[in-house]
Design an enzyme around this catalytic site. Sequence first.
Site, PDB file in Angstrom:
ATOM      1  N   HIS A  44       0.846  -1.189   0.000  1.00 55.60           N
ATOM      2  CA  HIS A  44       0.000   0.000   0.000  1.00 55.60           C
ATOM      3  C   HIS A  44       0.877   1.233   0.000  1.00 55.60           C
ATOM      4  CE1 HIS A  44      -3.173   2.811   1.084  1.00 55.60           C
ATOM      5  NE2 HIS A  44      -4.012   1.877   0.669  1.00 55.60           N
ATOM      6  N   ASP A 103      -7.864  -5.306  -0.166  1.00 58.20           N
ATOM      7  CA  ASP A 103      -8.300  -6.084  -1.316  1.00 58.20           C
ATOM      8  C   ASP A 103      -7.962  -7.562  -1.230  1.00 58.20           C
ATOM      9  OD1 ASP A 103      -9.507  -4.076  -2.812  1.00 58.20           O
ATOM     10  OD2 ASP A 103      -7.558  -3.279  -3.350  1.00 58.20           O
TER      11      ASP A 103
END
Length: 440
Positions: free
Chosen positions: A309, A366
């Site tokens: 991320h 996700d």
Amino acid sequence: MARIPEKAILTIGDQQIELPIVVGTEGEKAIDITKLRDRTGYITLDPSLSNTGVCQSGITFIDGEKGILRYRGIPIEQFINYPSFVRVAWLLIFGRMPTTEELGQFSELLTRHELLHESARHQFQQIPVDAPPMAILSASLSNLSYYHPELLAIEDTESFVEAAARLISKVRTIAAFAYRRSQGLPFNYPNPKLRYCENLLHMMFSLPHQQYVCTPEIVDALNLVLLLHADHEQNCSTFTVRVVGSSQANLFASCAAGVCALWGRLHGGANVKVIEMLEKIHKGGMTPEQCIAEAKSKDSTFRLYGFGHRVYKNFDPRSRIIRDACDRVFATLTHGDPLLDIARKLEELALKDHYFTDRHLYPNVDFYSGLLLRSMGIPTDMFTVIFSIGRLPGWIAHWREQHNDPTSRILRPRQVYTGSAEIHIESALVQAPELKNTGK
Ligand code: ACO
């Protein structure tokens, strides 16, 4: 904590200038370079904007090092016990929790606006059945502009609330219609008696001969997915909404642009890539070990999707919540999902591997969200659409914050030009003589 100075001193050659330091509520520090170019002729270069604050915002706080995410000051973990997506949407947009009356009024507004204009509904019949649902979604949100021209220039709170409610309500109807179109099934009108998530599931899955009945676990899980995605400060799609909104483009157009940004596989499309990756392993196309090796290889563009991320460099708090929700929902189902076991195995391998730990690559939201959506029967090509429904309140909140800020200006960065130095057109034609001869 060390005292934060009020100014930074920048030395360029023999010129020294003072730059103000801005400190946020949680102590994050920024050097204000607003006047830098005027005073020095220099700009800053930060191509991915990783070191650049583009605004001051009071909506969402993230501390990527500590794995903190808060909406309007409230830690994300605390929403698990209050899973009303509509309430979270109101909170994000208006800055505080709604009263029961305010929530009731907003919910009524959502119900009033849940239908699509009949012409819009007919338009769906012209769309190819295999059209990507994200294309349908972005086009349909943009098309709301021609059904509600009175809401294009928002001058007061009332018209803003109307536009926001129309978007939040109709996005669900559009999403369900896109799905039904892809399946060749008749459209289901929304049912005003159903709450937000149940209504979406009904529009997607009810059949003429069989009303879809969902379990409370499934409704809660969908609520959770939506609220966990509701905002994430200056992510790619929200920043896109701000960029488009900064030109004073209307709310519908700005949010349609957000959908396009979310579509990409490095952003909202990542959970689709996660499922494709897990399916490949499941079908024997590669082993979990080979998957990890390929993600690490510099000769491959493949990544371990659902890992890493830009902001979270320790853990993504949403991924833990989603992982727990997966465990809860799968425990209530009669069938398991072999992909869940593969995901766990990949996570275990990656968390033991220095490549990932050294680069601070941990599961993001996700990694498990696609598995949770699959458990609800939502097909892979609808994942990013569901993400868009969740992210919409955040986009609207940011659009409003920017719209109401009297100091906001059109977002227009600069560049460092690296192309050809000035060249006369005649010398350019010498390099392309065929153009000179034909006069084209
Ligand atoms: N698998 C393998 N290697 C990775 C991964 C990954 N998932 N993510 C990052 N890396 C590596 C990069 O190759 C790079 O290695 P290097 O230093 O040897 O060159 C290093 O880690 C840093 O990566 P960046 O690309 O610079 O990280 P950035 O912050 O730009 O990207 C991103 C973040 C896009 C999320 C990235 O981690 C990624 O592509 N992850 C997979 C896609 C994904 O899951 N996206 C969802 C994000 S969450 C969301 O949008 C809701």
